[in-house]
Design a protein around this motif. Structure first.
Motif, mmCIF file in Angstrom:
data_model
loop_
_atom_site.group_PDB
_atom_site.id
_atom_site.type_symbol
_atom_site.label_atom_id
_atom_site.label_comp_id
_atom_site.label_asym_id
_atom_site.label_seq_id
_atom_site.Cartn_x
_atom_site.Cartn_y
_atom_site.Cartn_z
ATOM 1 N N LEU A 40 9.640 -31.770 42.181
ATOM 2 C CA LEU A 40 9.382 -30.376 41.811
ATOM 3 C C LEU A 40 10.460 -29.430 42.325
ATOM 4 O O LEU A 40 10.838 -28.489 41.643
ATOM 5 C CB LEU A 40 8.022 -29.934 42.364
ATOM 6 C CG LEU A 40 6.802 -30.649 41.796
ATOM 7 C CD1 LEU A 40 5.535 -30.115 42.457
ATOM 8 C CD2 LEU A 40 6.713 -30.458 40.292
ATOM 9 N N PHE A 100 6.195 -21.047 53.721
ATOM 10 C CA PHE A 100 5.840 -21.894 52.570
ATOM 11 C C PHE A 100 6.651 -21.522 51.330
ATOM 12 O O PHE A 100 6.358 -22.010 50.238
ATOM 13 C CB PHE A 100 4.344 -21.748 52.234
ATOM 14 C CG PHE A 100 3.415 -22.341 53.253
ATOM 15 C CD1 PHE A 100 3.439 -23.706 53.538
ATOM 16 C CD2 PHE A 100 2.483 -21.551 53.919
ATOM 17 C CE1 PHE A 100 2.571 -24.260 54.476
ATOM 18 C CE2 PHE A 100 1.608 -22.103 54.854
ATOM 19 C CZ PHE A 100 1.655 -23.461 55.130
ATOM 20 N N LEU A 108 -3.620 -27.680 52.032
ATOM 21 C CA LEU A 108 -3.850 -28.913 52.781
ATOM 22 C C LEU A 108 -3.307 -28.770 54.208
ATOM 23 O O LEU A 108 -3.994 -29.104 55.190
ATOM 24 C CB LEU A 108 -3.165 -30.093 52.066
ATOM 25 C CG LEU A 108 -3.232 -31.433 52.776
ATOM 26 C CD1 LEU A 108 -4.679 -31.882 52.964
ATOM 27 C CD2 LEU A 108 -2.455 -32.512 52.008
ATOM 28 N N ALA A 109 -2.100 -28.251 54.321
ATOM 29 C CA ALA A 109 -1.484 -28.103 55.649
ATOM 30 C C ALA A 109 -2.361 -27.229 56.553
ATOM 31 O O ALA A 109 -2.630 -27.572 57.708
ATOM 32 C CB ALA A 109 -0.091 -27.489 55.508
ATOM 33 N N GLY A 134 1.415 -27.763 48.904
ATOM 34 C CA GLY A 134 0.549 -28.386 49.898
ATOM 35 C C GLY A 134 0.057 -27.426 50.973
ATOM 36 O O GLY A 134 -0.534 -27.847 51.975
ATOM 37 N N HIS A 149 9.432 -27.954 35.296
ATOM 38 C CA HIS A 149 8.803 -27.740 36.602
ATOM 39 C C HIS A 149 7.307 -27.470 36.435
ATOM 40 O O HIS A 149 6.470 -28.064 37.112
ATOM 41 C CB HIS A 149 9.489 -26.581 37.334
ATOM 42 C CG HIS A 149 8.794 -26.159 38.575
ATOM 43 N ND1 HIS A 149 8.100 -24.983 38.681
ATOM 44 C CD2 HIS A 149 8.636 -26.791 39.771
ATOM 45 C CE1 HIS A 149 7.562 -24.888 39.885
ATOM 46 N NE2 HIS A 149 7.870 -25.970 40.572
ATOM 47 N N VAL A 173 10.755 -25.622 57.534
ATOM 48 C CA VAL A 173 11.752 -25.784 56.466
ATOM 49 C C VAL A 173 12.787 -24.682 56.674
ATOM 50 O O VAL A 173 12.465 -23.495 56.645
ATOM 51 C CB VAL A 173 11.104 -25.658 55.065
ATOM 52 C CG1 VAL A 173 12.160 -25.768 53.979
ATOM 53 C CG2 VAL A 173 10.032 -26.723 54.883
ATOM 54 N N VAL A 176 6.411 -21.993 45.338
ATOM 55 C CA VAL A 176 5.708 -21.878 46.622
ATOM 56 C C VAL A 176 4.988 -23.199 46.939
ATOM 57 O O VAL A 176 4.494 -23.887 46.032
ATOM 58 C CB VAL A 176 4.726 -20.674 46.605
ATOM 59 C CG1 VAL A 176 3.550 -20.893 45.683
ATOM 60 C CG2 VAL A 176 4.253 -20.355 48.009
ATOM 61 N N CYS A 177 4.978 -23.546 48.211
ATOM 62 C CA CYS A 177 4.488 -24.865 48.644
ATOM 63 C C CYS A 177 3.142 -25.234 48.004
ATOM 64 O O CYS A 177 2.152 -24.516 48.140
ATOM 65 C CB CYS A 177 4.348 -24.870 50.159
ATOM 66 S SG CYS A 177 3.698 -26.427 50.770
HETATM 67 C C1 HEM Z 1 3.371 -26.385 57.473
HETATM 68 C C2 HEM Z 1 3.534 -27.213 56.466
HETATM 69 C C3 HEM Z 1 4.433 -26.974 55.293
HETATM 70 C C4 HEM Z 1 5.481 -26.094 55.141
HETATM 71 C C5 HEM Z 1 6.015 -25.090 56.144
HETATM 72 C C6 HEM Z 1 6.013 -26.291 53.802
HETATM 73 C C7 HEM Z 1 7.076 -25.579 53.264
HETATM 74 C C8 HEM Z 1 7.502 -25.670 51.958
HETATM 75 C C9 HEM Z 1 8.561 -24.888 51.366
HETATM 76 C C10 HEM Z 1 9.431 -23.859 52.104
HETATM 77 C C11 HEM Z 1 8.670 -25.237 50.065
HETATM 78 C C12 HEM Z 1 9.665 -24.678 49.050
HETATM 79 C C13 HEM Z 1 9.097 -23.387 48.467
HETATM 80 C C14 HEM Z 1 10.042 -22.596 47.622
HETATM 81 O O1 HEM Z 1 11.072 -23.105 47.166
HETATM 82 O O2 HEM Z 1 9.728 -21.404 47.379
HETATM 83 C C15 HEM Z 1 7.670 -26.268 49.822
HETATM 84 C C16 HEM Z 1 7.482 -26.881 48.613
HETATM 85 C C17 HEM Z 1 6.626 -27.953 48.440
HETATM 86 N N1 HEM Z 1 5.756 -28.488 49.359
HETATM 87 FE FE1 HEM Z 1 5.432 -27.820 51.225
HETATM 88 N N2 HEM Z 1 5.278 -27.269 53.196
HETATM 89 C C18 HEM Z 1 4.306 -27.715 54.056
HETATM 90 C C19 HEM Z 1 3.348 -28.683 53.816
HETATM 91 C C20 HEM Z 1 3.231 -29.404 52.652
HETATM 92 C C21 HEM Z 1 2.236 -30.414 52.417
HETATM 93 C C22 HEM Z 1 1.114 -30.826 53.358
HETATM 94 C C23 HEM Z 1 2.491 -30.914 51.162
HETATM 95 C C24 HEM Z 1 1.722 -32.026 50.484
HETATM 96 C C25 HEM Z 1 0.807 -31.943 49.676
HETATM 97 C C26 HEM Z 1 3.619 -30.186 50.610
HETATM 98 C C27 HEM Z 1 4.155 -30.372 49.358
HETATM 99 C C28 HEM Z 1 5.105 -29.548 48.774
HETATM 100 C C29 HEM Z 1 5.554 -29.698 47.405
HETATM 101 C C30 HEM Z 1 5.095 -30.741 46.402
HETATM 102 C C31 HEM Z 1 6.511 -28.688 47.187
HETATM 103 C C32 HEM Z 1 7.300 -28.402 45.923
HETATM 104 C C33 HEM Z 1 6.687 -27.249 45.159
HETATM 105 C C34 HEM Z 1 7.500 -26.823 43.952
HETATM 106 O O3 HEM Z 1 8.734 -26.906 43.976
HETATM 107 O O4 HEM Z 1 6.880 -26.403 42.970
HETATM 108 N N3 HEM Z 1 4.048 -29.290 51.554
HETATM 109 N N4 HEM Z 1 6.964 -26.497 50.986
#
Ligand code: HEM
Length: 426
Positions: free
Chosen positions: A100, A368, A380-381, A377, A108, A312, A374-375
Protein backbone atom coordinates in the motif's frame (compact mmCIF):
# COMPACT_ATOMS: atom_id res chain seq x y z
CA UNK A 1 14.36 31.86 4.17
CA UNK A 2 17.41 29.99 2.79
CA UNK A 3 16.76 27.40 0.07
CA UNK A 4 19.28 24.84 1.22
CA UNK A 5 20.14 23.47 4.63
CA UNK A 6 23.85 23.37 5.52
CA UNK A 7 24.96 19.81 4.82
CA UNK A 8 26.74 19.52 8.17
CA UNK A 9 23.48 20.22 9.94
CA UNK A 10 21.20 17.91 7.97
CA UNK A 11 23.47 14.99 6.98
CA UNK A 12 22.97 13.23 10.36
CA UNK A 13 19.31 12.66 9.40
CA UNK A 14 20.53 10.54 6.48
CA UNK A 15 22.76 8.45 8.74
CA UNK A 16 21.10 5.54 10.60
CA UNK A 17 23.64 5.78 13.44
CA UNK A 18 22.27 9.20 14.48
CA UNK A 19 18.99 7.52 15.46
CA UNK A 20 20.96 5.35 17.87
CA UNK A 21 21.94 8.39 19.99
CA UNK A 22 19.27 9.63 22.37
CA UNK A 23 18.23 13.21 21.62
CA UNK A 24 20.53 13.62 18.59
CA UNK A 25 17.79 13.65 15.97
CA UNK A 26 15.62 16.02 18.00
CA UNK A 27 18.50 18.44 18.23
CA UNK A 28 18.98 18.50 14.44
CA UNK A 29 15.27 18.75 13.74
CA UNK A 30 14.75 21.55 16.22
CA UNK A 31 17.20 23.73 14.32
CA UNK A 32 15.90 22.65 10.92
CA UNK A 33 12.37 23.54 12.02
CA UNK A 34 13.34 26.96 13.27
CA UNK A 35 15.89 28.05 10.64
CA UNK A 36 15.09 25.97 7.53
CA UNK A 37 11.49 24.77 7.93
CA UNK A 38 10.97 23.84 4.27
CA UNK A 39 14.36 23.73 2.62
CA UNK A 40 16.50 21.39 0.58
CA UNK A 41 19.03 18.87 1.88
CA UNK A 42 21.86 18.06 -0.48
CA UNK A 43 23.66 15.13 1.06
CA UNK A 44 26.33 13.25 -0.92
CA UNK A 45 25.08 9.87 -2.17
CA UNK A 46 21.42 10.96 -2.10
CA UNK A 47 19.18 12.94 -4.44
CA UNK A 48 18.25 16.38 -3.10
CA UNK A 49 15.25 16.22 -0.72
CA UNK A 50 13.00 18.96 0.64
CA UNK A 51 12.95 18.39 4.38
CA UNK A 52 9.34 18.91 5.45
CA UNK A 53 9.66 19.57 9.15
CA UNK A 54 6.62 21.57 10.28
CA UNK A 55 3.41 19.87 11.40
CA UNK A 56 1.25 21.93 8.99
CA UNK A 57 3.47 21.11 5.99
CA UNK A 58 3.70 17.38 6.77
CA UNK A 59 -0.09 17.28 7.05
CA UNK A 60 -0.58 19.21 3.83
CA UNK A 61 1.78 17.06 1.74
CA UNK A 62 0.20 13.90 3.20
CA UNK A 63 -3.28 15.18 2.29
CA UNK A 64 -2.49 16.07 -1.32
CA UNK A 65 -2.20 12.49 -2.52
CA UNK A 66 -2.85 13.48 -6.15
CA UNK A 67 0.21 15.74 -6.35
CA UNK A 68 2.59 14.16 -3.83
CA UNK A 69 2.78 10.47 -4.66
CA UNK A 70 4.51 7.30 -3.50
CA UNK A 71 4.87 4.93 -6.45
CA UNK A 72 7.01 6.71 -9.05
CA UNK A 73 10.16 6.89 -6.89
CA UNK A 74 11.27 5.12 -3.73
CA UNK A 75 8.65 5.74 -1.03
CA UNK A 76 11.34 5.95 1.66
CA UNK A 77 14.79 7.49 1.93
CA UNK A 78 17.38 5.50 -0.04
CA UNK A 79 20.75 6.36 -1.52
CA UNK A 80 20.64 7.16 -5.26
CA UNK A 81 22.67 4.05 -6.04
CA UNK A 82 20.40 1.85 -3.91
CA UNK A 83 17.35 2.97 -5.89
CA UNK A 84 19.13 2.26 -9.19
CA UNK A 85 19.98 -1.26 -8.03
CA UNK A 86 16.39 -1.88 -6.92
CA UNK A 87 15.28 -0.90 -10.44
CA UNK A 88 17.61 -3.54 -11.83
CA UNK A 89 16.11 -6.19 -9.53
CA UNK A 90 12.50 -5.26 -10.38
CA UNK A 91 12.96 -4.50 -14.07
CA UNK A 92 12.36 -0.76 -13.65
CA UNK A 93 10.24 -0.20 -10.55
CA UNK A 94 11.98 1.98 -7.90
CA UNK A 95 10.42 -0.01 -5.04
CA UNK A 96 11.26 -3.62 -4.29
CA UNK A 97 7.97 -4.14 -2.47
CA UNK A 98 4.70 -3.02 -3.98
CA UNK A 99 2.53 -2.71 -0.88
CA UNK A 100 0.00 0.00 0.00
CA UNK A 101 2.73 2.48 0.83
CA UNK A 102 4.17 2.13 -2.67
CA UNK A 103 0.82 2.54 -4.47
CA UNK A 104 -1.22 5.54 -5.54
CA UNK A 105 -4.67 6.42 -6.84
CA UNK A 106 -7.12 3.73 -7.87
CA UNK A 107 -4.63 0.90 -7.34
CA UNK A 108 -4.01 2.04 -3.77
CA UNK A 109 -7.71 2.40 -3.04
CA UNK A 110 -8.69 -1.03 -4.36
CA UNK A 111 -5.88 -2.76 -2.44
CA UNK A 112 -6.55 -0.84 0.78
CA UNK A 113 -10.18 -1.95 0.67
CA UNK A 114 -9.11 -5.59 0.87
CA UNK A 115 -8.28 -5.33 4.59
CA UNK A 116 -9.81 -1.95 5.54
CA UNK A 117 -13.00 -3.44 6.91
CA UNK A 118 -11.12 -6.04 8.97
CA UNK A 119 -8.96 -3.30 10.50
CA UNK A 120 -11.63 -0.64 11.11
CA UNK A 121 -12.40 0.44 14.71
CA UNK A 122 -15.52 -1.71 15.08
CA UNK A 123 -13.90 -4.96 13.88
CA UNK A 124 -10.82 -4.29 15.95
CA UNK A 125 -12.94 -3.74 19.08
CA UNK A 126 -14.44 -7.19 18.58
CA UNK A 127 -10.91 -8.65 18.84
CA UNK A 128 -10.40 -7.24 22.32
CA UNK A 129 -10.87 -10.52 24.25
CA UNK A 130 -8.20 -12.27 22.14
CA UNK A 131 -5.78 -9.36 22.37
CA UNK A 132 -6.35 -8.96 26.11
CA UNK A 133 -5.68 -12.65 26.65
CA UNK A 134 -2.41 -12.38 24.81
CA UNK A 135 -1.52 -9.22 26.83
CA UNK A 136 -2.24 -11.10 30.06
CA UNK A 137 0.03 -13.97 29.03
CA UNK A 138 2.87 -11.55 28.40
CA UNK A 139 2.29 -9.85 31.76
CA UNK A 140 2.38 -13.27 33.49
CA UNK A 141 5.64 -14.01 31.70
CA UNK A 142 7.08 -10.73 32.91
CA UNK A 143 6.00 -11.45 36.50
CA UNK A 144 7.57 -14.90 36.30
CA UNK A 145 10.92 -13.39 35.32
CA UNK A 146 11.69 -12.61 38.96
CA UNK A 147 11.84 -8.82 38.91
CA UNK A 148 14.25 -8.02 36.09
CA UNK A 149 14.05 -8.30 32.34
CA UNK A 150 14.66 -6.55 29.06
CA UNK A 151 11.25 -5.06 28.32
CA UNK A 152 12.12 -4.19 24.71
CA UNK A 153 13.25 -7.69 23.78
CA UNK A 154 11.08 -9.87 25.96
CA UNK A 155 7.74 -8.09 26.02
CA UNK A 156 7.51 -5.17 23.58
CA UNK A 157 9.00 -7.04 20.63
CA UNK A 158 6.97 -10.19 21.29
CA UNK A 159 3.42 -9.13 22.15
CA UNK A 160 2.45 -7.06 19.03
CA UNK A 161 4.26 -9.63 16.87
CA UNK A 162 2.11 -12.41 18.28
CA UNK A 163 -1.11 -10.39 17.92
CA UNK A 164 -0.70 -9.29 14.32
CA UNK A 165 0.73 -12.56 13.04
CA UNK A 166 -2.12 -14.52 14.62
CA UNK A 167 -4.57 -12.21 12.85
CA UNK A 168 -2.74 -12.61 9.56
CA UNK A 169 -2.63 -16.39 10.01
CA UNK A 170 1.11 -17.03 10.35
CA UNK A 171 1.72 -20.10 12.58
CA UNK A 172 3.43 -19.40 15.91
CA UNK A 173 6.48 -21.47 14.97
CA UNK A 174 7.21 -18.98 12.18
CA UNK A 175 6.94 -15.82 14.28
CA UNK A 176 10.71 -15.70 15.01
CA UNK A 177 11.44 -15.85 11.27
CA UNK A 178 9.14 -12.84 10.72
CA UNK A 179 10.81 -10.93 13.55
CA UNK A 180 14.25 -11.63 12.09
CA UNK A 181 13.20 -10.50 8.60
CA UNK A 182 11.63 -7.33 10.02
CA UNK A 183 14.83 -6.51 11.88
CA UNK A 184 16.95 -7.18 8.80
CA UNK A 185 14.70 -4.90 6.75
CA UNK A 186 14.08 -1.98 9.11
CA UNK A 187 17.18 -2.20 11.32
CA UNK A 188 19.53 -3.07 8.44
CA UNK A 189 22.24 -0.70 9.70
CA UNK A 190 22.12 -1.71 13.35
CA UNK A 191 25.23 -3.58 14.55
CA UNK A 192 23.11 -6.00 16.65
CA UNK A 193 19.95 -6.43 14.56
CA UNK A 194 21.03 -6.01 10.93
CA UNK A 195 21.67 -8.95 8.61
CA UNK A 196 25.07 -10.41 9.52
CA UNK A 197 27.68 -9.60 6.91
CA UNK A 198 25.82 -6.62 5.41
CA UNK A 199 28.00 -3.51 5.52
CA UNK A 200 25.70 -0.56 6.32
CA UNK A 201 28.10 1.84 4.61
CA UNK A 202 27.73 0.11 1.25
CA UNK A 203 24.52 0.87 -0.73
CA UNK A 204 25.17 -2.13 -3.01
CA UNK A 205 25.20 -4.54 -0.08
CA UNK A 206 22.17 -2.80 1.38
CA UNK A 207 20.17 -3.23 -1.85
CA UNK A 208 21.28 -6.87 -2.19
CA UNK A 209 20.23 -7.50 1.37
CA UNK A 210 16.75 -6.09 0.67
CA UNK A 211 16.49 -8.42 -2.32
CA UNK A 212 17.37 -11.46 -0.17
CA UNK A 213 14.76 -10.39 2.37
CA UNK A 214 12.16 -9.88 -0.34
CA UNK A 215 12.92 -13.33 -1.76
CA UNK A 216 12.53 -14.99 1.64
CA UNK A 217 9.20 -13.21 2.24
CA UNK A 218 8.15 -14.18 -1.26
CA UNK A 219 8.85 -17.85 -0.79
CA UNK A 220 7.02 -17.89 2.52
CA UNK A 221 3.95 -15.88 1.57
CA UNK A 222 3.39 -17.40 -1.86
CA UNK A 223 3.05 -20.74 -0.11
CA UNK A 224 0.61 -19.21 2.43
CA UNK A 225 -1.38 -17.63 -0.43
CA UNK A 226 -1.58 -21.00 -2.19
CA UNK A 227 -2.78 -22.71 1.01
CA UNK A 228 -5.48 -20.10 1.66
CA UNK A 229 -6.69 -20.11 -1.92
CA UNK A 230 -7.23 -23.85 -1.52
CA UNK A 231 -8.71 -23.67 1.98
CA UNK A 232 -9.78 -20.22 3.20
CA UNK A 233 -9.97 -19.48 6.94
CA UNK A 234 -11.12 -16.57 9.06
CA UNK A 235 -7.88 -14.60 8.82
CA UNK A 236 -6.24 -11.76 6.91
CA UNK A 237 -4.24 -14.20 4.77
CA UNK A 238 -7.51 -15.49 3.34
CA UNK A 239 -8.66 -11.94 2.53
CA UNK A 240 -5.46 -11.27 0.60
CA UNK A 241 -5.38 -14.68 -1.07
CA UNK A 242 -9.04 -14.43 -2.09
CA UNK A 243 -9.04 -10.75 -3.11
CA UNK A 244 -10.06 -9.74 -6.59
CA UNK A 245 -8.74 -6.51 -8.06
CA UNK A 246 -10.47 -5.59 -11.31
CA UNK A 247 -11.94 -9.11 -11.43
CA UNK A 248 -8.49 -10.72 -11.26
CA UNK A 249 -6.70 -12.31 -8.29
CA UNK A 250 -4.19 -9.98 -6.65
CA UNK A 251 -0.79 -10.32 -8.40
CA UNK A 252 1.87 -12.34 -6.59
CA UNK A 253 4.08 -9.27 -6.21
CA UNK A 254 1.27 -7.26 -4.63
CA UNK A 255 0.16 -10.14 -2.40
CA UNK A 256 3.69 -10.81 -1.09
CA UNK A 257 4.19 -7.09 -0.47
CA UNK A 258 0.83 -6.83 1.32
CA UNK A 259 1.78 -9.70 3.61
CA UNK A 260 5.23 -8.25 4.13
CA UNK A 261 3.95 -4.84 5.28
CA UNK A 262 1.61 -6.50 7.79
CA UNK A 263 4.34 -8.85 9.00
CA UNK A 264 6.79 -5.96 9.52
CA UNK A 265 5.00 -2.61 10.02
CA UNK A 266 2.25 -4.52 11.79
CA UNK A 267 4.35 -5.03 14.93
CA UNK A 268 7.63 -3.11 14.79
CA UNK A 269 6.22 0.40 15.34
CA UNK A 270 3.92 -0.78 18.13
CA UNK A 271 6.88 -2.50 19.80
CA UNK A 272 8.98 0.68 19.63
CA UNK A 273 6.14 2.72 21.09
CA UNK A 274 5.70 0.31 23.99
CA UNK A 275 9.45 0.28 24.63
CA UNK A 276 9.76 4.05 24.53
CA UNK A 277 6.79 4.40 26.87
CA UNK A 278 8.23 1.94 29.39
CA UNK A 279 11.62 3.68 29.26
CA UNK A 280 9.81 6.92 30.11
CA UNK A 281 7.87 5.32 32.96
CA UNK A 282 10.95 3.63 34.38
CA UNK A 283 12.82 6.93 34.48
CA UNK A 284 9.97 9.06 35.69
CA UNK A 285 8.46 7.91 39.00
CA UNK A 286 6.05 10.88 39.02
CA UNK A 287 4.54 9.72 35.74
CA UNK A 288 4.33 6.15 37.02
CA UNK A 289 2.46 7.28 40.13
CA UNK A 290 0.14 9.51 38.13
CA UNK A 291 -0.83 6.62 35.89
CA UNK A 292 -1.10 4.08 38.71
CA UNK A 293 -3.46 6.28 40.71
CA UNK A 294 -5.65 7.12 37.72
CA UNK A 295 -5.76 4.36 35.12
CA UNK A 296 -8.40 6.47 33.33
CA UNK A 297 -5.38 8.35 31.96
CA UNK A 298 -4.10 5.35 30.05
CA UNK A 299 -5.50 6.55 26.77
CA UNK A 300 -3.87 10.00 27.20
CA UNK A 301 -0.67 8.13 28.09
CA UNK A 302 -0.94 6.09 24.89
CA UNK A 303 -1.52 9.18 22.74
CA UNK A 304 1.46 10.89 24.30
CA UNK A 305 3.68 7.81 23.97
CA UNK A 306 2.83 7.57 20.28
CA UNK A 307 3.80 11.24 19.84
CA UNK A 308 6.88 10.81 22.02
CA UNK A 309 8.14 7.67 20.26
CA UNK A 310 7.14 8.52 16.67
CA UNK A 311 8.71 5.24 15.51
CA UNK A 312 8.29 5.85 11.77
CA UNK A 313 10.88 8.52 11.06
CA UNK A 314 10.05 9.34 7.45
CA UNK A 315 8.30 8.61 4.22
CA UNK A 316 9.27 10.33 0.97
CA UNK A 317 6.77 11.69 -1.57
CA UNK A 318 7.49 12.81 -5.13
CA UNK A 319 5.77 15.80 -6.79
CA UNK A 320 3.94 14.94 -10.01
CA UNK A 321 3.65 18.59 -11.11
CA UNK A 322 4.99 22.06 -10.35
CA UNK A 323 3.17 23.35 -7.31
CA UNK A 324 3.44 25.53 -4.24
CA UNK A 325 3.86 24.55 -0.64
CA UNK A 326 4.10 27.05 2.23
CA UNK A 327 5.16 29.75 -0.21
CA UNK A 328 7.88 27.59 -1.79
CA UNK A 329 7.92 26.56 -5.43
CA UNK A 330 8.08 22.78 -5.67
CA UNK A 331 8.96 21.40 -9.11
CA UNK A 332 7.69 18.28 -10.81
CA UNK A 333 9.93 15.37 -9.78
CA UNK A 334 11.08 16.98 -6.50
CA UNK A 335 11.46 14.65 -3.52
CA UNK A 336 9.88 15.56 -0.16
CA UNK A 337 11.08 13.93 3.06
CA UNK A 338 8.22 13.95 5.60
CA UNK A 339 9.74 14.15 9.06
CA UNK A 340 7.15 12.76 11.49
CA UNK A 341 9.36 13.23 14.60
CA UNK A 342 9.77 16.87 13.67
CA UNK A 343 6.03 17.41 13.10
CA UNK A 344 5.40 15.83 16.50
CA UNK A 345 7.78 18.25 18.28
CA UNK A 346 6.53 21.32 16.43
CA UNK A 347 6.46 24.16 18.95
CA UNK A 348 3.60 25.82 17.04
CA UNK A 349 1.28 22.87 17.72
CA UNK A 350 2.47 21.26 20.94
CA UNK A 351 3.13 23.42 24.03
CA UNK A 352 6.35 22.18 25.70
CA UNK A 353 6.93 19.62 22.95
CA UNK A 354 9.95 18.15 24.76
CA UNK A 355 7.93 17.33 27.87
CA UNK A 356 6.01 14.05 28.20
CA UNK A 357 2.60 15.28 29.39
CA UNK A 358 -0.61 13.49 30.21
CA UNK A 359 -2.66 16.68 30.22
CA UNK A 360 -2.65 17.45 26.51
CA UNK A 361 -6.34 17.97 25.87
CA UNK A 362 -5.65 18.02 22.13
CA UNK A 363 -2.92 15.76 20.81
CA UNK A 364 -2.79 16.10 17.04
CA UNK A 365 0.21 13.83 16.70
CA UNK A 366 1.09 12.70 13.16
CA UNK A 367 2.94 9.48 14.01
CA UNK A 368 0.38 7.44 12.03
CA UNK A 369 0.70 9.74 9.02
CA UNK A 370 -2.27 11.53 7.53
CA UNK A 371 -4.44 11.60 4.42
CA UNK A 372 -5.04 8.69 2.06
CA UNK A 373 -2.16 6.59 3.38
CA UNK A 374 -2.89 7.11 7.07
CA UNK A 375 -1.90 4.00 9.02
CA UNK A 376 -4.35 1.19 8.45
CA UNK A 377 -3.31 -0.53 11.67
CA UNK A 378 -3.70 2.42 14.05
CA UNK A 379 -6.80 1.06 15.82
CA UNK A 380 -5.12 -2.28 16.31
CA UNK A 381 -1.96 -0.61 17.62
CA UNK A 382 -3.94 1.48 20.12
CA UNK A 383 -5.97 -1.48 21.37
CA UNK A 384 -2.83 -3.57 21.86
CA UNK A 385 -1.29 -0.83 23.96
CA UNK A 386 -4.51 -0.27 25.90
CA UNK A 387 -4.77 -3.97 26.79
CA UNK A 388 -1.12 -4.31 27.77
CA UNK A 389 -1.01 -1.24 30.02
CA UNK A 390 -4.37 -2.08 31.60
CA UNK A 391 -3.20 -5.59 32.39
CA UNK A 392 0.24 -4.53 33.59
CA UNK A 393 -0.32 -1.45 35.75
CA UNK A 394 -2.38 -3.09 38.52
CA UNK A 395 0.21 -5.87 38.81
CA UNK A 396 3.29 -3.69 39.43
CA UNK A 397 4.11 -1.45 42.37
CA UNK A 398 7.15 0.19 40.90
CA UNK A 399 9.47 0.04 37.95
CA UNK A 400 12.90 1.51 37.27
CA UNK A 401 15.74 1.13 34.79
CA UNK A 402 18.16 -1.71 35.56
CA UNK A 403 20.84 -0.55 33.15
CA UNK A 404 21.27 1.61 30.11
CA UNK A 405 18.60 1.64 27.39
CA UNK A 406 19.79 1.33 23.80
CA UNK A 407 18.34 2.67 20.55
CA UNK A 408 18.33 1.05 17.11
CA UNK A 409 20.46 2.58 14.37
CA UNK A 410 17.80 3.09 11.73
CA UNK A 411 16.71 6.10 9.70
CA UNK A 412 13.31 4.57 8.85
CA UNK A 413 11.47 2.69 11.61
CA UNK A 414 13.31 2.76 14.88
CA UNK A 415 13.10 2.87 18.65
CA UNK A 416 14.69 1.12 21.62
CA UNK A 417 16.32 -2.27 21.16
CA UNK A 418 17.01 -2.69 24.84
CA UNK A 419 15.13 -1.37 27.89
CA UNK A 420 16.41 -3.28 30.93
CA UNK A 421 14.00 -2.81 33.85
CA UNK A 422 13.59 -3.97 37.41
CA UNK A 423 10.21 -4.00 39.06
CA UNK A 424 8.29 -4.92 42.19
CA UNK A 425 5.06 -6.80 41.74
CA UNK A 426 2.02 -5.83 43.83
C1 HEM B 1 2.35 2.66 16.88
C2 HEM B 1 2.19 1.88 15.83
C3 HEM B 1 2.21 2.33 14.41
C4 HEM B 1 2.70 3.49 13.85
C5 HEM B 1 3.36 4.66 14.55
C6 HEM B 1 2.47 3.40 12.41
C7 HEM B 1 2.82 4.39 11.50
C8 HEM B 1 2.49 4.37 10.16
C9 HEM B 1 2.79 5.42 9.22
C10 HEM B 1 3.56 6.71 9.52
C11 HEM B 1 2.29 5.06 8.01
C12 HEM B 1 2.37 5.85 6.71
C13 HEM B 1 1.23 6.86 6.68
C14 HEM B 1 1.30 7.87 5.58
O1 HEM B 1 2.02 7.69 4.59
O2 HEM B 1 0.56 8.89 5.69
C15 HEM B 1 1.67 3.75 8.19
C16 HEM B 1 1.06 3.05 7.19
C17 HEM B 1 0.61 1.75 7.35
N1 HEM B 1 0.57 1.01 8.51
FE1 HEM B 1 1.10 1.64 10.34
N2 HEM B 1 1.86 2.21 12.16
C18 HEM B 1 1.68 1.52 13.33
C19 HEM B 1 1.08 0.29 13.50
C20 HEM B 1 0.58 -0.49 12.48
C21 HEM B 1 -0.04 -1.78 12.67
C22 HEM B 1 -0.30 -2.48 13.99
C23 HEM B 1 -0.35 -2.23 11.41
C24 HEM B 1 -0.99 -3.56 11.09
C25 HEM B 1 -2.17 -3.82 10.89
C26 HEM B 1 0.04 -1.21 10.45
C27 HEM B 1 -0.15 -1.28 9.09
C28 HEM B 1 0.05 -0.23 8.21
C29 HEM B 1 -0.27 -0.29 6.80
C30 HEM B 1 -0.86 -1.48 6.05
C31 HEM B 1 0.07 0.96 6.25
C32 HEM B 1 -0.06 1.41 4.81
C33 HEM B 1 -1.29 2.27 4.63
C34 HEM B 1 -1.41 2.87 3.24
O3 HEM B 1 -0.40 3.19 2.61
O4 HEM B 1 -2.55 3.02 2.79
N3 HEM B 1 0.61 -0.18 11.14
N4 HEM B 1 1.80 3.37 9.51
Amino acid sequence: MPDTIPTDLVAPLFNPATFGIRGAVDQVLRQVRSDYPLSIAEVPGFDPHWIVSRHADVAEVSKRNDVFVNSIRSATLVPTLGEQLVKQFTGGDPNLFHSLVQMDGVEHKSHRQVTARYLNPKSIRSLEPVIRKSARTHVEKLLASGGRLDWAKEVAAQFPLEVVLNLVGVPKADHPQMLRLTQWLFSWADPDLGRPGCDPGDPQQQARSWKLIFDEFSEYFLELTRERREKPRDDIASLIAGAEIDNEPMTNWNAVSYFAILATAGHDSSAHTLSTAMWELAENPGLWRELKTDTGRISAFINESIRWATPVKQFVRTATEDTELAGRKICKGDRLYLSYPSANRDEQVFPDPFDFRLDRTVNRQLAFGFGGHVCLGQHLARLEMQCLWEELLPRLDSVSMAGEGKLIHSEFVSGPKSVPIEFHAT
